[in-house]
Design a protein around this motif. Structure first.
Motif, PDB file in Angstrom:
ATOM      1  N   UNK A  69       0.844  -1.217   0.000  1.00  0.00           N
ATOM      2  CA  UNK A  69       0.000   0.000   0.000  1.00  0.00           C
ATOM      3  C   UNK A  69       0.872   1.257   0.000  1.00  0.00           C
ATOM      4  N   UNK A  70       1.865   1.251   0.860  1.00  0.00           N
ATOM      5  CA  UNK A  70       2.689   2.457   1.019  1.00  0.00           C
ATOM      6  C   UNK A  70       3.546   2.725  -0.202  1.00  0.00           C
ATOM      7  N   UNK A 122       1.569   3.972  -3.072  1.00  0.00           N
ATOM      8  CA  UNK A 122       1.157   5.364  -2.896  1.00  0.00           C
ATOM      9  C   UNK A 122       2.298   6.311  -3.246  1.00  0.00           C
ATOM     10  N   UNK A 153      -5.209  11.162   2.050  1.00  0.00           N
ATOM     11  CA  UNK A 153      -6.114  10.006   2.011  1.00  0.00           C
ATOM     12  C   UNK A 153      -7.180  10.191   0.931  1.00  0.00           C
ATOM     13  N   UNK A 154      -7.447  11.446   0.593  1.00  0.00           N
ATOM     14  CA  UNK A 154      -8.528  11.730  -0.355  1.00  0.00           C
ATOM     15  C   UNK A 154      -8.149  11.320  -1.776  1.00  0.00           C
ATOM     16  N   UNK A 155      -6.941  11.672  -2.198  1.00  0.00           N
ATOM     17  CA  UNK A 155      -6.538  11.356  -3.582  1.00  0.00           C
ATOM     18  C   UNK A 155      -6.092   9.909  -3.732  1.00  0.00           C
ATOM     19  N   UNK A 156      -5.532   9.369  -2.654  1.00  0.00           N
ATOM     20  CA  UNK A 156      -4.867   8.076  -2.771  1.00  0.00           C
ATOM     21  C   UNK A 156      -5.835   6.970  -3.164  1.00  0.00           C
ATOM     22  N   UNK A 157      -5.458   6.183  -4.162  1.00  0.00           N
ATOM     23  CA  UNK A 157      -6.369   5.112  -4.588  1.00  0.00           C
ATOM     24  C   UNK A 157      -6.473   3.983  -3.580  1.00  0.00           C
ATOM     25  N   UNK A 158      -7.456   3.149  -3.809  1.00  0.00           N
ATOM     26  CA  UNK A 158      -7.613   1.926  -3.027  1.00  0.00           C
ATOM     27  C   UNK A 158      -6.849   0.822  -3.756  1.00  0.00           C
ATOM     28  N   UNK A 159      -6.179  -0.038  -2.995  1.00  0.00           N
ATOM     29  CA  UNK A 159      -5.365  -1.086  -3.615  1.00  0.00           C
ATOM     30  C   UNK A 159      -5.929  -2.466  -3.339  1.00  0.00           C
TER      31      UNK A 159
END
Lengths: 162, 283, 806
Positions: free
Chosen positions: C697-698, C701, C733-739
């Protein structure tokens, strides 16, 4: 430069110190009161690692002069846990791997703590929007969001049981 | 990043603040939330000898809603967002305020600070021009009103004198549909381009329209011609295009990290078109 | 064994060994604000230091007036190059074999360069004094473009190297040239290109960016004048390397230097290097006899320490008409800024860029790299990367896409027909690497199936038709990436830094009552070593992970190791840990045999105990062996139960993965919405799945940030355009996609536990996946290559240049 007498209630305890007016709240907490859980990351109010709770609101303590905060009630990460141990948010961050290097974590949890008081059962979108003032470089936020959502439902369940 | 030393003042009344500003002249600066000023001080791009913290001045607080709406200068963005009566009366305020900065900053940043410091990146000035708001300024010579549309001279230069305080913002309760459309690089950022639009309509035709643009010149830009281009139309594609064309004559964006001039001009048109469509759909 | 003995599975589970998603032991302190980061250290008599930095990118320093600064109450000293020169410390060696000014010696070469070090009683006094130091500059012509830097009449940047036609990595062909590094067979590659059915050629730029951990770099240096011992706490990803360098620079024996890395707030490569702040803090402490703290602010961090990337990669790839790749050629112009301060193994001035043949069976290849000086910050560090693997992976994954366009082929299929097959491992690459293991086809097919690749392509075709029909202004991009990493540096025979071999180490002490302490030469910066290394030991020794304390980062106690970066902790120190654990077990087996009165060979290991073969009720647990080791005289055996392992790996490890990103692009605004991101990783044996997932995840990102907006750019005057977090893109957290994460498991055949490393994979593989998605969205309009970062205006520009706006 002349120092000012600053009085704060920090984590429920009255505290007083002398500080120059230009000292920032984060510096007073860390250097004068020894509360080093609150960190410094960007210094221009973008990253949120310095987030504390001031008079019931989340603020970035790198952009508040101690003089402005004089008389305020402050909660820092050191004041989140209760007498019965870690706060649900703290254990939820651990349970759901919501942290890695730990540097953003105090600001993250302190902000989430207030967010869940403002909105006890947020959606994922509301959590992401409500946490947008806190940057993390390690986790990609996915597990932070998960930890906060789980904490919210656990806290609601606990409240319902009481 | 540590600011240079200063004397700190926390007056309890407007008159006390004015007298401090008068006494210390150029060396003094009034501060509301401080989220524009403090970073500048920390970067040592602003040197303030006397900082006048306005937080204890009750007269600068509060929101009054009647035929017109009065917002005290110290009202924070968060207070504005959470004021449901205000949102009912002028919903564009909440729509815009939610697109400013982040939760922590909205808890501290004030509407007055946002409109008064003259940063062309701020969102509230364009919005206030759209609403044709009036700023009440108080100084040693008494109070005066300045229209938001006349207030901004160039980046960080406004018609407020150094010894004057912005006390309140007043505007007539808006009618019709609204939209605050903003494109930014990420949440919390200043606009790459933003448009504030209020449209009143009757029988499917626009009866009045007000349009202002943010961060596309060294001041916010109220485009009377763009609004006029919509009046009498059904807000169809041709009408929107002529409003956009009119707006483009009024803006003068600069190239920066958000992109070159051509991009900003194109984007301004797209954003305004979307804002108009949304405002008209709500009219 | 009797009825009360838990079965094997229950005992194994209780150990929380390898494979367990054990919760992290670090978290109790971090979640309660009880971490101990360097800026939290407070010492009696501690003073502070900070830099006066250059406003200009290139200027002669005609004078520095410190009078006003010294007059500020509380200011103790203002150090300049002339003060450090008698100690030989006004310059220092870089990890890349170059040298770097500690304080400006006659001129400055980049904006933000250190000119003077102000030391005082308080931070505020030091900040005030820094502002009062007056520097007299004579501006010099600025070069920020590496190609212009190599022009015949370009200004001379490094006057200290005047006349030197040899550098640490061979010939210098120009006054702003650092090195030329060549690998592979150039004539053969060029012959293949000349005769190929198809050749695709492009310039692929991987822009300059910065690791930007939330904690900046800093240190506290404390010289104890009574016992002559220097202690330094700091943000060090490689504390032992810092000790050795400090000793070589200062002449103080290593026995009198103690380097401690406390908790580190993220590293990502930023904290590998040795920076002027460390040297100045040491000198200031020696001079004043007091502890000296130096902490960067964010602008210092972004402007002066450790940038990454800035590689201009000119590529040519040859293939048959059917798409079988026949050769790869690459020439890279590497912009290192003012000093070559990357942290690559000495024999690899461009790191492992030669992994640029990627996951593909390419018979012949050539790589040439020219390192160049410019008036930009020094570095070239591996930002969440194993020494330029990110650049290599981006290069090959772009070249594959570009070739697919040229061949009019599906890029997934082009990859599939060129993958190294499972039966080809160990595989010898054309550029000299021996890939240890892999199963690319299995991973690729799993990934394509998981995302419904065929369905996505159909949806994309419909979207395109709608776009062309004027029904939508949104295009859809599918970003593919299959990366192969090379991590775990590395075999000492070819990997060293400044002569220090890149092995790593573990020491274990088993306490009499069966708990344990293990110390390693690595240092966690968020990876959770205290959790995962205990898991390896739990499985190897049968001691529950919860009873194993892991310590790192203190050179007085930890065994010598080369530190944590380049995904080397698990491949190297993890192996040392397993092998040290096996040494413990070997001795314990002798003890158990003695206690059970059987021959060693009559015992077998069973999770946490030695059992007499065929007699399950006769056993001795590791705990019992430990007690006996200390408290019972055993003939022929020394008392105690300890072990040390220094591990020199026989080869690197080669993690790989398949990433697929789907995005929707608003052609009119340039906004890209990441709809989904699928990451399949194969990092060999998985020690802690929870932590692996967190790493993915990190890293993904960070990849998202780099691909979509993060950069360190300079204007023509050499002004840094992204020196605060206002303009340096870190997503929220708003822009970051879900993985969505997934895995296959192909253990490394040469690693004691089969593990390969994972921390950097998502950054290495993520950047091409995001970037390829942007390119893919515009493929049918003729786009072949557009440089990152793909922020709004640059995506808009693609659409604009393709004529997609009115």
């Amino acid at each position: 430069m002349k120092k000012m007498h600053i009085e704060l209630t920090v984590n429920g305890q009255p505290m007083e110190t002398l500080a120059e007016p230009r000292e920032l709240l984060v510096h007073v907490l860390r250097e004068r009161l020894g509360l080093t859980g609150t960190h410094i990351g960007c210094e221009t109010s973008h990253c949120g690692v310095c987030t504390v709770d001031m008079n019931g609101k989340s603020v970035k303590s790198c952009t508040v002069f101690a003089a402005q905060a004089n008389g305020a009630t402050i909660t820092t990460i050191e004041g989140i846990a209760g007498a019965d141990g870690m706060h649900i948010l703290q254990s939820s961050f651990r349970e759901h791997h919501g942290l890695q290097c730990g540097y953003c974590t105090p600001g993250m949890i302190t902000r989430a703590w207030r967010l869940l008081q403002e909105n006890p059962s947020p959606t994922e979108e509301e959590v992401r929007f409500g946490m947008a003032g806190n940057l993390c470089r390690c986790t990609g936020y996915q597990n932070i969001v998960k930890a906060i959502l789980h904490a919210a439902s656990e806290m609601s369940a606990k409240e319902a049981a009481e | 990043m540590i600011p240079a030393a200063f004397e700190y003042h926390r007056p309890k009344a407007v008159a006390d603040a004015i007298s401090l500003l008068t006494q210390h002249g150029d060396d003094a600066r009034a501060m509301a939330g401080g989220h524009s000023l403090i970073p500048m001080m920390k970067l040592r791009m602003a040197h303030i000898g006397h900082l006048v913290d306005l937080q204890d001045i009750a007269d600068l607080k509060g929101v009054t809603i009647g035929a017109s709406i009065r917002i005290g200068a110290l009202t924070t963005q968060a207070e504005l967002i959470n004021n449901t009566a205000l949102t009912t009366a002028a919903p564009i305020l909440k729509e815009a305020a939610l697109q400013i900065a982040d939760p922590q900053i909205r808890n501290v940043g004030t509407v007055g600070g946002n409109v008064a410091n003259g940063d062309p990146g701020n969102d509230m000035p364009g919005l206030m021009q759209c609403l044709d708001a009036t700023y009440t300024l108080t100084g040693p010579r008494g109070s005066r009103d300045v229209r938001a549309r006349d207030f901004y001279q160039s980046a960080y230069f406004t018609s407020r004198k150094d010894d004057e305080l912005l006390v309140a913002i007043t505007f007539a309760k808006p009618v019709g549909g609204y939209a605050y459309e903003k494109q930014k690089r990420k949440i919390g950022d200043y606009a790459t381009a933003a448009a504030a639009v209020q449209i009143a309509a009757s029988g499917g035709r626009v009866t009045a329209a007000s349009i202002a643009m943010t961060n596309l010149s060294d001041t916010p830009v109220y485009s009377a011609a763009a609004g006029a281009a919509l009046v009498g139309t059904a807000c169809d594609a041709a009408a929107i295009k002529s409003a956009v064309t009119a707006m483009l004559l009024d803006i003068n964006p600069a190239s920066d990290n958000r992109g070159p001039v051509e991009f900003k001009r194109h984007l301004a048109g797209v954003i305004l078109g979307r804002a108009i469509a949304r405002a008209f759909s709500r009219a | 064994m009797n009825d009360l003995t838990p079965d094997q599975t229950a005992r194994a589970t209780a150990l929380k060994g390898m494979g367990s998603s054990r919760k992290r032991v670090e978290d109790a302190r971090f979640t309660q604000g009880k971490g101990n980061y360097v800026d939290d250290i407070k010492m009696t008599g501690m003073i502070y230091g900070d830099f006066v930095r250059s406003q200009y990118a290139h200027a002669r320093i005609k004078g520095v007036d410190t009078a006003a600064a010294l007059a500020v109450p509380g200011i103790i000293a203002v150090l300049q190059a002339a003060d450090l020169a008698p100690l030989g410390l006004h310059w220092m060696p870089t990890l890349a074999g170059d040298k770097q000014m500690v304080l400006a010696d006659g001129k400055v070469l980049f904006q933000g360069q250190e000119i003077a070090f102000v030391v005082g009683e308080t931070r505020a006094a030091v900040a005030d004094a820094c502002e009062l130091v007056v520097v007299d500059y004579e501006e010099l012509p600025v070069v920020v473009d590496p190609f212009k830097a190599m022009a015949a009449g370009a200004p001379v940047l490094r006057e200290d190297l005047a006349g030197q036609t040899k550098g640490p990595h061979g010939d210098r062909i120009h006054h702003n040239h650092i090195f030329r590094w060549e690998v592979g067979d150039k004539p053969a590659t060029e012959a293949v290109l000349a005769g190929a059915d198809v050749v695709a050629e492009e310039m692929v730029y991987y822009h300059r960016t910065h690791p930007c951990p939330l904690e900046t770099c800093g240190c506290v240096a404390s010289m104890d004048k009574i016992n002559g011992k220097l202690t330094m706490w700091g943000t060090f990803q490689a504390p032992h390397v810092v000790r050795t360098v400090a000793s070589l620079l200062s002449g103080i024996p290593e026995s009198s230097i103690r380097i401690v890395s406390p908790d580190i707030g993220g590293g990502f490569g930023n904290k590998v290097g040795v920076y002027p702040g460390y040297v100045c803090a040491i000198v200031a402490s020696i001079v004043t006899g007091r502890p000296v703290k130096w902490i960067e602010d964010r602008m210092d961090n972004l402007m002066a320490t450790a940038f990454a990337r800035d590689y201009w990669m000119h590529g040519k790839i040859a293939a048959t008409a059917e798409g079988k790749i026949t050769g790869l050629w690459c020439h890279t112009t590497a912009d290192h800024g003012a000093f070559d301060a990357c942290a690559d193994p000495t024999k690899f001035p461009a790191g492992f860029m030669s992994i640029c043949t990627g996951s593909y069976d390419i018979p012949v290849a050539y790589l040439g790299v020219d390192g160049v000086y410019t008036n930009k910050a020094p570095g070239g560090v591996a930002y969440r990367c194993s020494f330029r693997v990110t650049e290599a992976a981006y290069f090959i994954e772009r070249m594959i896409e570009i070739l697919a366009i040229k061949l009019n082929m599906d890029a997934a299929e082009l990859r599939r027909i060129n993958f190294i097959r499972k039966d080809q491992f160990p595989y010898q690459s054309a550029l000299g690497w021996e890939y240890d293991s892999g199963d690319y086809h299995t991973a690729w097919d799993k990934a394509l199936k998981a995302v419904n690749y065929t369905g996505l392509r159909a949806e994309q075709a419909t979207r395109l038709a709608d776009f062309k029909a004027g029904k939508t202004r949104s295009l859809m991009g599918i970003g593919l990436c299959h990366f192969t990493e090379i991590v775990g540096a590395g075999p000492v025979k070819n990997c060293d830094i400044l002569g220090m071999g890149m092995f790593d180490s573990c020491e274990i002490r088993i306490h009499p009552t069966g708990s344990a302490l293990a110390r390693l030469g690595t240092i966690s910066q968020g990876q959770g070593h205290a959790t995962t290394f205990a898991q390896i030991l739990a499985t190897e020794t049968g001691i529950p992970a919860d009873q194993i304390t892991i310590e790192e980062g203190d050179t007085d106690t930890a065994p010598y190791g080369l530190g944590t970066y380049g995904s080397r902790s698990t491949p190297v120190a993890g192996a040392a840990t397993a092998l040290a654990g096996r040494k413990i077990r070997a001795k314990a087996q002798m003890i158990a045999a003695y206690l059970l009165e059987v021959h060693d060979n009559d015992l077998e290991w069973d999770v946490d105990r030695f059992v007499v073969k065929g007699v399950p009720e006769r056993f001795k647990t590791m705990k019992e062996c430990a007690y006996a080791a200390y408290n019972q005289a055993i003939p022929g055996l020394e008392p105690g139960l300890e072990a040390v392992s220094y591990y020199d790996p026989p080869n690197m490890t080669y993690p790989f993965g398949a990433y697929i990103c789907v995005m929707d692009i608003d052609v009119d605004t340039g906004v890209a919405d990441i709809r989904s991101f699928y990451a399949l990783d194969d990092c060999g044996t998985r020690i802690n799945p929870m932590i692996i997932e967190g790493q993915v995840h990190g890293g993904a990102t960070e990849a998202y940030a780099i691909a979509m907006g993060q950069e360190v750019a300079y204007d023509e005057m050499g002004n840094c355009m992204n020196s605060t977090l206002m303009d340096f893109f870190l997503p929220t957290a708003w822009e970051t996609p879900h993985y969505t994460t997934d895995h296959t498991e192909t253990p490394s055949p040469h690693h004691p536990i089969g593990a390969k490393g994972v921390g950097e994979s998502p950054n290495v593989g993520g950047v091409p996946a995001f970037s390829n998605a942007v390119h893919d969205a515009f493929r049918s309009f003729g786009l072949t290559q557009s440089h990152m970062p793909h922020d709004h205006w640059r995506i808009w520009r693609i659409a604009n240049q393709l004529g997609l706006h009115e």
